[in-house]
Motif scaffolding. Structure first.
Motif, mmCIF file in Angstrom:
data_model
loop_
_atom_site.group_PDB
_atom_site.id
_atom_site.type_symbol
_atom_site.label_atom_id
_atom_site.label_comp_id
_atom_site.label_asym_id
_atom_site.label_seq_id
_atom_site.Cartn_x
_atom_site.Cartn_y
_atom_site.Cartn_z
ATOM 1 N N ASN A 294 0.832 -1.193 0.000
ATOM 2 C CA ASN A 294 0.000 0.000 0.000
ATOM 3 C C ASN A 294 0.871 1.249 0.000
ATOM 4 O OD1 ASN A 294 -2.430 -1.418 0.087
ATOM 5 N ND2 ASN A 294 -2.365 -1.566 2.333
ATOM 6 N N ILE A 295 0.387 2.306 -0.662
ATOM 7 C CA ILE A 295 1.096 3.580 -0.699
ATOM 8 C C ILE A 295 0.565 4.455 0.420
ATOM 9 C CG2 ILE A 295 1.598 5.634 -2.062
ATOM 10 C CD1 ILE A 295 1.271 3.984 -4.565
ATOM 11 N N ALA A 302 -3.353 10.685 -2.858
ATOM 12 C CA ALA A 302 -3.903 11.624 -3.843
ATOM 13 C C ALA A 302 -3.715 11.087 -5.255
ATOM 14 C CB ALA A 302 -3.222 12.983 -3.693
ATOM 15 N N LEU A 303 -2.574 10.500 -5.533
ATOM 16 C CA LEU A 303 -2.301 9.976 -6.866
ATOM 17 C C LEU A 303 -3.157 8.747 -7.161
ATOM 18 C CD1 LEU A 303 -0.542 10.420 -9.354
ATOM 19 C CD2 LEU A 303 1.180 8.931 -8.332
ATOM 20 N N GLN A 304 -3.330 7.882 -6.174
ATOM 21 C CA GLN A 304 -4.153 6.689 -6.376
ATOM 22 C C GLN A 304 -5.604 7.063 -6.677
ATOM 23 O OE1 GLN A 304 -3.461 4.306 -2.791
ATOM 24 N NE2 GLN A 304 -2.443 2.747 -4.047
ATOM 25 N N ASN A 305 -6.102 8.087 -6.021
ATOM 26 C CA ASN A 305 -7.498 8.505 -6.242
ATOM 27 C C ASN A 305 -7.686 9.181 -7.598
ATOM 28 O OD1 ASN A 305 -8.280 7.556 -3.712
ATOM 29 N ND2 ASN A 305 -7.871 9.517 -2.700
ATOM 30 N N ALA A 310 -4.287 3.758 -15.151
ATOM 31 C CA ALA A 310 -3.078 3.945 -15.962
ATOM 32 C C ALA A 310 -1.846 3.638 -15.123
ATOM 33 C CB ALA A 310 -3.011 5.383 -16.489
ATOM 34 N N SER A 311 -0.774 3.277 -15.810
ATOM 35 C CA SER A 311 0.497 3.040 -15.132
ATOM 36 C C SER A 311 1.129 4.387 -14.792
ATOM 37 C CB SER A 311 1.423 2.234 -16.043
ATOM 38 O OG SER A 311 2.689 2.064 -15.448
ATOM 39 N N VAL A 312 1.503 4.553 -13.541
ATOM 40 C CA VAL A 312 2.052 5.828 -13.101
ATOM 41 C C VAL A 312 3.125 5.586 -12.044
ATOM 42 C CG1 VAL A 312 0.233 6.089 -11.362
ATOM 43 C CG2 VAL A 312 1.482 8.111 -12.139
ATOM 44 N N SER A 313 4.176 6.386 -12.079
ATOM 45 C CA SER A 313 5.213 6.316 -11.050
ATOM 46 C C SER A 313 5.515 7.724 -10.568
ATOM 47 C CB SER A 313 6.491 5.660 -11.597
ATOM 48 O OG SER A 313 7.074 6.466 -12.602
ATOM 49 N N TYR A 314 5.933 7.826 -9.313
ATOM 50 C CA TYR A 314 6.256 9.143 -8.774
ATOM 51 C C TYR A 314 7.290 8.997 -7.667
ATOM 52 C CZ TYR A 314 4.086 8.736 -4.161
ATOM 53 O OH TYR A 314 3.813 8.384 -2.871
ATOM 54 N N LYS A 315 7.937 10.089 -7.355
ATOM 55 C CA LYS A 315 8.807 10.144 -6.192
ATOM 56 C C LYS A 315 8.777 11.554 -5.619
ATOM 57 C CE LYS A 315 13.305 11.355 -8.217
ATOM 58 N NZ LYS A 315 14.741 10.967 -8.291
ATOM 59 N N THR A 316 9.025 11.655 -4.347
ATOM 60 C CA THR A 316 9.067 12.956 -3.686
ATOM 61 C C THR A 316 10.457 13.558 -3.823
ATOM 62 O OG1 THR A 316 7.437 12.157 -2.085
ATOM 63 C CG2 THR A 316 8.623 14.171 -1.519
ATOM 64 N N ILE A 317 10.504 14.848 -4.114
ATOM 65 C CA ILE A 317 11.764 15.564 -4.265
ATOM 66 C C ILE A 317 12.011 16.415 -3.020
ATOM 67 C CG2 ILE A 317 12.985 17.365 -5.551
ATOM 68 C CD1 ILE A 317 11.416 16.487 -8.034
ATOM 69 N N ALA A 341 -2.797 13.677 -12.824
ATOM 70 C CA ALA A 341 -1.801 13.303 -11.822
ATOM 71 C C ALA A 341 -1.122 14.537 -11.234
ATOM 72 C CB ALA A 341 -0.756 12.373 -12.444
ATOM 73 N N VAL A 342 -0.720 15.465 -12.091
ATOM 74 C CA VAL A 342 -0.050 16.683 -11.613
ATOM 75 C C VAL A 342 -0.993 17.516 -10.766
ATOM 76 C CG1 VAL A 342 0.970 18.871 -12.353
ATOM 77 C CG2 VAL A 342 1.596 16.748 -13.516
ATOM 78 N N ASP A 343 -2.235 17.631 -11.190
ATOM 79 C CA ASP A 343 -3.210 18.431 -10.441
ATOM 80 C C ASP A 343 -3.441 17.843 -9.049
ATOM 81 O OD1 ASP A 343 -5.283 20.600 -10.402
ATOM 82 O OD2 ASP A 343 -6.619 18.871 -10.146
ATOM 83 N N ALA A 344 -3.593 16.519 -8.960
ATOM 84 C CA ALA A 344 -3.844 15.874 -7.667
ATOM 85 C C ALA A 344 -2.644 16.034 -6.726
ATOM 86 C CB ALA A 344 -4.162 14.396 -7.874
ATOM 87 N N LEU A 345 -1.442 15.813 -7.234
ATOM 88 C CA LEU A 345 -0.251 15.926 -6.393
ATOM 89 C C LEU A 345 -0.001 17.380 -5.981
ATOM 90 C CD1 LEU A 345 2.111 13.408 -8.229
ATOM 91 C CD2 LEU A 345 1.238 13.188 -5.904
ATOM 92 N N THR A 346 -0.307 18.319 -6.872
ATOM 93 C CA THR A 346 -0.122 19.732 -6.521
ATOM 94 C C THR A 346 -1.087 20.152 -5.427
ATOM 95 O OG1 THR A 346 0.611 20.221 -8.779
ATOM 96 C CG2 THR A 346 -0.088 22.081 -7.426
ATOM 97 N N ARG A 347 -2.330 19.681 -5.486
ATOM 98 C CA ARG A 347 -3.286 19.984 -4.414
ATOM 99 C C ARG A 347 -2.782 19.425 -3.080
ATOM 100 N NH1 ARG A 347 -7.352 18.514 -8.153
ATOM 101 N NH2 ARG A 347 -7.671 16.563 -7.020
ATOM 102 N N ALA A 348 -2.216 18.227 -3.117
ATOM 103 C CA ALA A 348 -1.666 17.643 -1.885
ATOM 104 C C ALA A 348 -0.471 18.454 -1.393
ATOM 105 C CB ALA A 348 -1.261 16.195 -2.132
ATOM 106 N N LEU A 349 0.356 18.935 -2.315
ATOM 107 C CA LEU A 349 1.520 19.747 -1.931
ATOM 108 C C LEU A 349 1.093 21.067 -1.318
ATOM 109 C CD1 LEU A 349 4.621 20.333 -2.052
ATOM 110 C CD2 LEU A 349 4.235 21.244 -4.356
#
Length: 442
Positions: A294-295, A302-305, A310-317, A341-349
């Motif tokens: 589990n992530i 946020a990315l899972q929702n 689709a296949s997606v990968s991410y990492k935190t910088i 994906a970018v919109d969801a992760l940006t909202r989380a950020l």
């Protein structure tokens, strides 16, 4: 050709006294570190080894942030020059004598540091140090630089799209200084002269910008070695960096997009803030801890929702530098889903919300990573090298773990709000049809 390592008087004393050999510490046990600052402001730090292998690094604050527009790529060429002739030894002599004792000599560079490292068995460190000290006096012979142009072109063309996105992210965030790439620009390949490279070395290879660190070698021995290094006088010029934010994009063929988004992060000189961002990185999640696991964390959820089919990968910088930093994410997926994906992760950020459970998990993961880095020789040499070069001291494992325990939920939330509320930097490589701009994410 016979090895001439023992021609240096100080190195002969190392061989005679045998101070390079120490009893290894138990495997898995965190190392105790000693550090001193010499009269010329050069920092020396050592730790016991867990194996009868001695590692010594010369760490110089000569990374790409110190380059001007005219000499961009100089730091990359310093790494290449580690395999070339120096003022005292030919490339053949260095390679042959290091290989004769079963050792290795390597170089690395990033935005702030250039590092030269030698590894040998403990009883052969005399030879290793003899040729390690040569590397701080590069010759930059024009014909050798010309011979390495194909290698430079290969290295630049082999940069992955994810790495290229992170390079563009720094360009968008800082413009110059920390915005300079760690790779030489294509238009600079074959253009930097020996004179310009020697001038760069004279400005950056100075005692106050240098640290000598070792694992498996005596502190007094390494201090004597450091005092005998032939470095340029002066303190060199330090480049300050300002954060700007904005966009940097590169369209390429294919249906995959790689997008990096970040706001302002913490600097290494502000330890409390740097540790808060380090905890935050673990708290927001950098992917599953186990295969098909589990992530955890706000980024992963946020990315899972947002992207379910689709296949997606991410990492935190979390890029922390001496006087600045970046905090954000890098995500890769197909061109149709990258916008979501970018919109969801940006909202989380930008949410700036981190729960107490996430903070506790982040602190536990960070402490585990610190313990592992202090317990593994190959990681330890890098950790103490970074600390010695930037902070002029090396923290003990106990004080560092105590500092992590002292990080509060409020400090982590303040770090998250700093990154989320600052002007964002957005870099993208690939199919950019659906990639938002920084202004779209404000």
């Amino acid at each position: 050709m016979a090895c001439n390592a023992n021609k240096a008087p100080f190195l002969r004393s190392i061989a005679k006294r045998g101070l390079a050999s120490q009893c290894p510490r138990p495997l898995g046990q965190a190392a105790e570190v000693q550090s001193t600052v010499l009269n010329n402001k050069l920092v020396v730090a050592t730790a016991e080894a867990s194996l009868p292998i001695t590692r010594v690094s010369i760490v110089l604050r000569a990374g790409s942030r110190n380059e001007s527009y005219e000499n961009q790529g100089a730091a990359h060429l310093l790494r290449i020059a580690a395999n070339l002739s120096t003022k005292n030894s030919t490339a053949f002599a260095i390679t042959r004598n290091i290989q004769q004792v079963g050792g290795s000599l390597s170089a690395s560079n990033d935005r702030e540091l250039v590092t030269y490292t030698v590894e040998t068995t403990a009883n052969q460190i005399e030879t290793g140090l003899r040729y390690l000290q040569d590397l701080v006096q590069p010759a930059f012979k024009p014909w050798e630089l010309a011979d390495n142009v194909p290698l430079l072109r290969t290295q630049v063309s082999s940069v992955s799209p994810q790495e290229r996105a992170v390079e563009l992210l720094h360009k968008a965030a800082f413009h110059s200084g920390l915005g300079n790439s760690i790779y030489i620009p294509k238009h600079q390949i074959g253009k930097l002269s020996s004179e310009s490279l020697l001038h760069y070395v004279a400005n950056t290879f100075t005692p106050s910008r240098c640290a000598v660190v070792g694992v498996g070698i005596d502190q007094n021995t390494l201090s004597g070695f450091a005092q005998n290094l032939e470095l340029a006088s002066g303190s060199g010029k330090s480049n300050s960096t300002s954060y700007y934010g904005g966009d940097a994009r590169k369209d390429t063929a294919g249906n995959v997009a790689h997008v990096a988004v970040a706001g302002q992060g913490g600097s290494l000189l502000n330890q409390k803030e740097a540790l808060a961002f380090a905890v935050l990185k673990q708290a927001v999640g950098s992917g599953a801890a186990t295969k098909r696991g589990n992530i955890n964390g706000t980024f992963g959820k946020a990315l899972q929702n947002a992207v379910t089919d689709a296949s997606v990968s991410y990492k935190t910088i979390n890029a922390a530098y001496e006087d600045a930093g970046l905090f954000g994410f890098l995500v890769s997926t197909d061109g149709q889903n990258i916008g979501k994906a970018v919109d969801a992760l940006t909202r989380a950020l930008k949410s700036g919300s981190v729960s107490s459970n996430d903070v506790n998990r982040g602190k536990a993961l960070l402490k585990a990573a610190i313990l592992e880095s202090y317990s593994t020789d190959s990681s330890l040499i890098n950790v103490i090298g970074v600390q010695a070069a930037h902070l002029k001291q090396v923290q003990s494992i106990e004080s560092l773990l105590s500092a992590v325990d002292g990080v509060t939920q409020q400090e982590v939330q303040e770090a998250a709000k700093k990154a989320g509320s600052s002007k964002l930097s957005v870099a993208a490589v690939g199919n950019l049809a659906n990639v938002p701009y920084a202004s779209d994410l404000a």
